[in-house]
Design a protein around this motif. Structure first.
Motif, PDB file in Angstrom:
ATOM      1  N   ASP A 194       0.822  -1.210   0.000  1.00 53.81           N
ATOM      2  CA  ASP A 194       0.000   0.000   0.000  1.00 53.81           C
ATOM      3  C   ASP A 194       0.856   1.260   0.000  1.00 53.81           C
ATOM      4  OD1 ASP A 194       0.996  -0.410   2.523  1.00 53.81           O
ATOM      5  OD2 ASP A 194      -0.849   0.151   3.574  1.00 53.81           O
ATOM      6  N   GLU A 195       2.103   1.147  -0.489  1.00 57.43           N
ATOM      7  CA  GLU A 195       2.980   2.308  -0.621  1.00 57.43           C
ATOM      8  C   GLU A 195       3.406   2.423  -2.089  1.00 57.43           C
ATOM      9  OE1 GLU A 195       5.388   3.025   3.390  1.00 57.43           O
ATOM     10  OE2 GLU A 195       5.638   0.959   2.666  1.00 57.43           O
ATOM     11  N   TYR A 196       3.382   3.643  -2.605  1.00 61.24           N
ATOM     12  CA  TYR A 196       3.570   3.858  -4.038  1.00 61.24           C
ATOM     13  C   TYR A 196       4.663   4.898  -4.278  1.00 61.24           C
ATOM     14  CZ  TYR A 196      -0.860   1.384  -4.290  1.00 61.24           C
ATOM     15  OH  TYR A 196      -1.840   0.438  -4.163  1.00 61.24           O
ATOM     16  N   VAL A 197       5.285   4.797  -5.451  1.00 62.71           N
ATOM     17  CA  VAL A 197       6.329   5.737  -5.857  1.00 62.71           C
ATOM     18  C   VAL A 197       5.891   6.396  -7.160  1.00 62.71           C
ATOM     19  CG1 VAL A 197       8.755   6.039  -6.494  1.00 62.71           C
ATOM     20  CG2 VAL A 197       8.113   4.328  -4.776  1.00 62.71           C
ATOM     21  N   ILE A 198       5.769   7.717  -7.127  1.00 59.95           N
ATOM     22  CA  ILE A 198       5.340   8.512  -8.278  1.00 59.95           C
ATOM     23  C   ILE A 198       6.518   9.356  -8.759  1.00 59.95           C
ATOM     24  CG2 ILE A 198       3.802  10.315  -9.113  1.00 59.95           C
ATOM     25  CD1 ILE A 198       2.320   7.778  -8.523  1.00 59.95           C
ATOM     26  N   SER A 199       6.803   9.295 -10.037  1.00 57.16           N
ATOM     27  CA  SER A 199       7.805  10.154 -10.668  1.00 57.16           C
ATOM     28  C   SER A 199       7.057  11.233 -11.443  1.00 57.16           C
ATOM     29  CB  SER A 199       8.700   9.332 -11.603  1.00 57.16           C
ATOM     30  OG  SER A 199       9.541  10.180 -12.365  1.00 57.16           O
ATOM     31  N   ALA A 200       7.276  12.494 -11.085  1.00 53.73           N
ATOM     32  CA  ALA A 200       6.465  13.575 -11.658  1.00 53.73           C
ATOM     33  C   ALA A 200       7.341  14.706 -12.191  1.00 53.73           C
ATOM     34  CB  ALA A 200       5.494  14.117 -10.619  1.00 53.73           C
ATOM     35  N   ARG A 280       1.447   5.456   2.160  1.00 49.33           N
ATOM     36  CA  ARG A 280       2.335   6.552   1.764  1.00 49.33           C
ATOM     37  C   ARG A 280       2.468   6.579   0.250  1.00 49.33           C
ATOM     38  NH1 ARG A 280       7.807   6.274   5.314  1.00 49.33           N
ATOM     39  NH2 ARG A 280       7.589   4.069   4.722  1.00 49.33           N
ATOM     40  N   VAL A 281       2.591   7.798  -0.281  1.00 51.36           N
ATOM     41  CA  VAL A 281       2.847   7.982  -1.705  1.00 51.36           C
ATOM     42  C   VAL A 281       4.061   8.894  -1.828  1.00 51.36           C
ATOM     43  CG1 VAL A 281       1.958   8.772  -3.915  1.00 51.36           C
ATOM     44  CG2 VAL A 281       0.387   7.758  -2.245  1.00 51.36           C
ATOM     45  N   PHE A 282       5.152   8.357  -2.354  1.00 49.85           N
ATOM     46  CA  PHE A 282       6.382   9.124  -2.531  1.00 49.85           C
ATOM     47  C   PHE A 282       6.362   9.793  -3.904  1.00 49.85           C
ATOM     48  CE2 PHE A 282       7.361   5.766   0.483  1.00 49.85           C
ATOM     49  CZ  PHE A 282       8.065   6.437   1.468  1.00 49.85           C
ATOM     50  N   TRP A 283       6.594  11.104  -3.919  1.00 51.39           N
ATOM     51  CA  TRP A 283       6.629  11.877  -5.152  1.00 51.39           C
ATOM     52  C   TRP A 283       8.080  12.269  -5.437  1.00 51.39           C
ATOM     53  CZ3 TRP A 283       2.534  13.861  -8.301  1.00 51.39           C
ATOM     54  CH2 TRP A 283       1.262  13.432  -7.920  1.00 51.39           C
ATOM     55  N   VAL A 284       8.664  11.686  -6.478  1.00 45.05           N
ATOM     56  CA  VAL A 284      10.028  12.010  -6.888  1.00 45.05           C
ATOM     57  C   VAL A 284       9.959  13.152  -7.905  1.00 45.05           C
ATOM     58  CG1 VAL A 284      12.129  11.163  -7.993  1.00 45.05           C
ATOM     59  CG2 VAL A 284      10.801   9.649  -6.500  1.00 45.05           C
ATOM     60  N   VAL A 285      10.600  14.278  -7.575  1.00 46.73           N
ATOM     61  CA  VAL A 285      10.552  15.453  -8.449  1.00 46.73           C
ATOM     62  C   VAL A 285      11.942  16.069  -8.538  1.00 46.73           C
ATOM     63  CG1 VAL A 285       8.138  15.975  -7.933  1.00 46.73           C
ATOM     64  CG2 VAL A 285       9.940  16.975  -6.522  1.00 46.73           C
ATOM     65  N   ASP A 286      12.144  16.881  -9.571  1.00 41.50           N
ATOM     66  CA  ASP A 286      13.410  17.610  -9.680  1.00 41.50           C
ATOM     67  C   ASP A 286      13.291  18.928  -8.932  1.00 41.50           C
ATOM     68  OD1 ASP A 286      11.925  19.277 -11.301  1.00 41.50           O
ATOM     69  OD2 ASP A 286      12.800  18.541 -13.174  1.00 41.50           O
ATOM     70  N   ASN A 287      14.184  19.865  -9.231  1.00 41.33           N
ATOM     71  CA  ASN A 287      14.203  21.131  -8.498  1.00 41.33           C
ATOM     72  C   ASN A 287      13.618  22.283  -9.312  1.00 41.33           C
ATOM     73  OD1 ASN A 287      16.024  20.586  -5.893  1.00 41.33           O
ATOM     74  ND2 ASN A 287      16.830  19.385  -7.597  1.00 41.33           N
ATOM     75  N   GLY A 288      12.644  21.961 -10.193  1.00 39.73           N
ATOM     76  CA  GLY A 288      11.969  23.004 -10.949  1.00 39.73           C
ATOM     77  C   GLY A 288      11.165  23.921 -10.047  1.00 39.73           C
ATOM     78  N   SER A 289      10.880  25.117 -10.555  1.00 43.60           N
ATOM     79  CA  SER A 289      10.205  26.137  -9.732  1.00 43.60           C
ATOM     80  C   SER A 289       8.817  25.716  -9.266  1.00 43.60           C
ATOM     81  CB  SER A 289      10.108  27.447 -10.525  1.00 43.60           C
ATOM     82  OG  SER A 289       9.386  27.240 -11.732  1.00 43.60           O
ATOM     83  N   SER A 290       8.198  24.754  -9.943  1.00 44.72           N
ATOM     84  CA  SER A 290       6.848  24.336  -9.566  1.00 44.72           C
ATOM     85  C   SER A 290       6.830  23.530  -8.277  1.00 44.72           C
ATOM     86  CB  SER A 290       6.215  23.498 -10.679  1.00 44.72           C
ATOM     87  OG  SER A 290       6.184  24.208 -11.897  1.00 44.72           O
ATOM     88  N   HIS A 291       7.980  22.972  -7.891  1.00 43.73           N
ATOM     89  CA  HIS A 291       8.009  22.089  -6.717  1.00 43.73           C
ATOM     90  C   HIS A 291       9.393  22.092  -6.095  1.00 43.73           C
ATOM     91  CE1 HIS A 291       9.464  19.810 -10.127  1.00 43.73           C
ATOM     92  NE2 HIS A 291       8.240  19.777 -10.639  1.00 43.73           N
ATOM     93  N   ALA A 292       9.961  23.284  -5.867  1.00 48.48           N
ATOM     94  CA  ALA A 292      11.326  23.395  -5.367  1.00 48.48           C
ATOM     95  C   ALA A 292      11.343  23.744  -3.889  1.00 48.48           C
ATOM     96  CB  ALA A 292      12.094  24.448  -6.164  1.00 48.48           C
ATOM     97  N   GLY A 293      12.395  23.289  -3.215  1.00 47.54           N
ATOM     98  CA  GLY A 293      12.677  23.727  -1.862  1.00 47.54           C
ATOM     99  C   GLY A 293      11.827  23.087  -0.776  1.00 47.54           C
ATOM    100  N   GLN A 294      12.176  23.451   0.465  1.00 48.38           N
ATOM    101  CA  GLN A 294      11.465  22.922   1.636  1.00 48.38           C
ATOM    102  C   GLN A 294      10.017  23.379   1.660  1.00 48.38           C
ATOM    103  OE1 GLN A 294      12.669  20.734   3.924  1.00 48.38           O
ATOM    104  NE2 GLN A 294      10.595  20.705   4.795  1.00 48.38           N
ATOM    105  N   THR A 295       9.743  24.545   1.099  1.00 47.26           N
ATOM    106  CA  THR A 295       8.367  25.042   1.082  1.00 47.26           C
ATOM    107  C   THR A 295       7.445  24.087   0.357  1.00 47.26           C
ATOM    108  OG1 THR A 295       9.180  27.324   1.102  1.00 47.26           O
ATOM    109  CG2 THR A 295       6.898  26.976   0.443  1.00 47.26           C
ATOM    110  N   SER A 296       7.899  23.533  -0.738  1.00 53.73           N
ATOM    111  CA  SER A 296       7.061  22.599  -1.498  1.00 53.73           C
ATOM    112  C   SER A 296       6.827  21.317  -0.702  1.00 53.73           C
ATOM    113  CB  SER A 296       7.723  22.270  -2.839  1.00 53.73           C
ATOM    114  OG  SER A 296       8.961  21.624  -2.655  1.00 53.73           O
ATOM    115  N   ILE A 297       7.836  20.884   0.065  1.00 52.02           N
ATOM    116  CA  ILE A 297       7.669  19.690   0.900  1.00 52.02           C
ATOM    117  C   ILE A 297       6.601  19.941   1.971  1.00 52.02           C
ATOM    118  CG2 ILE A 297       8.832  18.147   2.527  1.00 52.02           C
ATOM    119  CD1 ILE A 297      11.423  18.650   1.001  1.00 52.02           C
ATOM    120  N   ASP A 298       6.697  21.096   2.622  1.00 57.24           N
ATOM    121  CA  ASP A 298       5.719  21.433   3.659  1.00 57.24           C
ATOM    122  C   ASP A 298       4.320  21.573   3.073  1.00 57.24           C
ATOM    123  OD1 ASP A 298       7.865  21.464   5.386  1.00 57.24           O
ATOM    124  OD2 ASP A 298       8.126  23.648   5.281  1.00 57.24           O
TER     125      ASP A 298
END
Length: 388
Positions: A194-200, A280-298
């Motif tokens: 019941d845990e998944y890995v998403i590459s986005a 849990r669903v893990f979202w693997v992302v790069d450091n693009g402006s749409s999802h960058a930094g600790q703010t995006s994690i929070d």
């Protein structure tokens, strides 16, 4: 090794041929094989016909060859069996160039032309041939000879590949945890069912290019023709989330990139089963402006408590599996583009997504922690050599 006299005596008469089961199996296999050279097929047919008791004249008439040819290979086989069907060693044409000359040309191909003061960024075969004569390595040489030498040694000086040093101080740790997720582990613990890995990621600047003239379909001895000139119809962005272990793509079209469309993609996925009720669903992302930094994690954790945003190292999009899907999309559905408008482009992208989901299996991802450690070791050795 038979002498010349023995060979002459064996081929002067119609030598009797008696095949062993093994010899017959080999000869028949040579005839059936699609890649056997025709000279070997002919020799096998001659021997098989001789084993049936056919005369040399009858075999020659049936196969359309001279009787001397039949006599030769029949005699060779009678004397040496299968080894006799091989060509005898030949002296061949005398060598024109020495091994040293060939090695010097290959060494020159491994240099950058600019290191020799030439206004070139890379070598061509003709350039190498000309420079070899200029440097007095050889008196004369053709470009085709240079090509043959380099092809034999797999040296291709006209090719190049861009790369860069990792500049993320935590490159090893960030890359390793993503590779662990691909291997279905997190912090040393195996992921549950019941845990998944998403590459986005997002594919930005998708252009709706409309050709000025219709395409011409392929025809006899002619490939498909696409008009070079086009009219720009604007751009859109495609946001996609790829389930690494279940080969499922979920995506949406947006006018442009940004935090809002990425948030909408996350909502689209996280409100869909099985991700809505997943542990849990893990979202693997790069450091693009749409999802960058600790703010995006929070932001992700606050909106979706069962979601975990995992950033790749800087300049490591090659570790993001959704990029493989984007490459397939580009090759199969977008290029060469001929779209009436943005709506037509969006329909094509989403229709390809639906088709892809019905036909594929997960990517065979083989890059592991050990491969990463080997890469980092080579980079460290290269940096040490540069410093020295």
């Amino acid at each position: 090794m038979p002498t010349i006299t023995q060979l002459f005596q064996a081929t002067a008469t119609a030598a009797p041929i008696v095949l062993t089961p093994q010899d017959e199996a080999v000869l028949r296999a040579r005839i059936r094989a699609g890649r056997t050279e025709q000279r070997d097929v002919l020799r096998a047919r001659i021997v098989l016909a001789a084993a049936r008791g056919d005369s040399n004249a009858a075999i020659a008439a049936h196969l359309g060859v001279h009787v001397d040819t039949v006599r030769k290979w029949r005699g060779r086989f009678a004397l040496q069996r299968l080894e006799g069907l091989r060509d005898l060693p030949r002296s061949g044409r005398p060598t024109v160039f020495t091994d040293v000359q060939a090695a010097e040309v290959k060494a020159m191909a491994c240099e950058l032309p600019a290191e020799s003061g030439l206004p070139l960024s890379r070598w061509s075969y003709t350039d190498l041939a000309t420079e070899a004569v200029t440097r007095k390595i050889v008196e004369s040489i053709s470009a085709s000879t240079v090509r043959r030498w380099l092809s034999g040694d797999a040296i291709k000086p006209w090719q190049h590949r861009s790369w860069l040093f990792p500049r993320d101080p935590d490159f090893a740790a960030k890359a390793a945890r993503v590779l662990d997720l691909y291997a279905r582990t997190w912090q040393g613990v195996a992921l549950g069912d019941d845990e998944y890995v998403i590459s986005a990621d997002e594919k930005s600047q998708l252009q709706a290019l409309r050709r000025r003239h219709p395409d011409q379909p392929a025809g006899p001895r002619r490939c498909r023709r696409v008009e070079f000139e086009y009219i720009r119809g604007g751009t859109v962005a495609y946001f996609a989330a790829y389930d690494v272990h279940h080969a499922r793509v979920m995506g949406r079209i947006a006018p442009k990139t940004g935090i809002v469309p990425f948030t909408e993609l996350v909502e689209q996925v996280m409100t869909t089963e099985p991700y809505a009720s997943a542990k849990r669903v893990f979202w693997v992302v790069d450091n693009g402006s749409s999802h960058a930094g600790q703010t995006s994690i929070d932001r992700m954790k606050q909106a979706w408590p069962n979601a975990e945003l995992v950033h790749l190292p800087v300049h490591a999009s090659w570790l993001n599996q959704v990029e493989i899907y984007f490459s397939i999309l580009q090759r199969k559905a977008i290029k060469p583009g001929n779209f009436r408008d943005l709506k037509h482009l969006a329909e094509r992208v989403l229709a390809f997504q639906d088709r892809y989901n019905t036909t594929v299996t997960p990517f065979k991802w083989n890059y592991s922690r050990s491969d990463l450690n080997e890469l980092l070791r080579r980079i460290a050795d290269h940096q040490t050599a540069q410093a020295a």
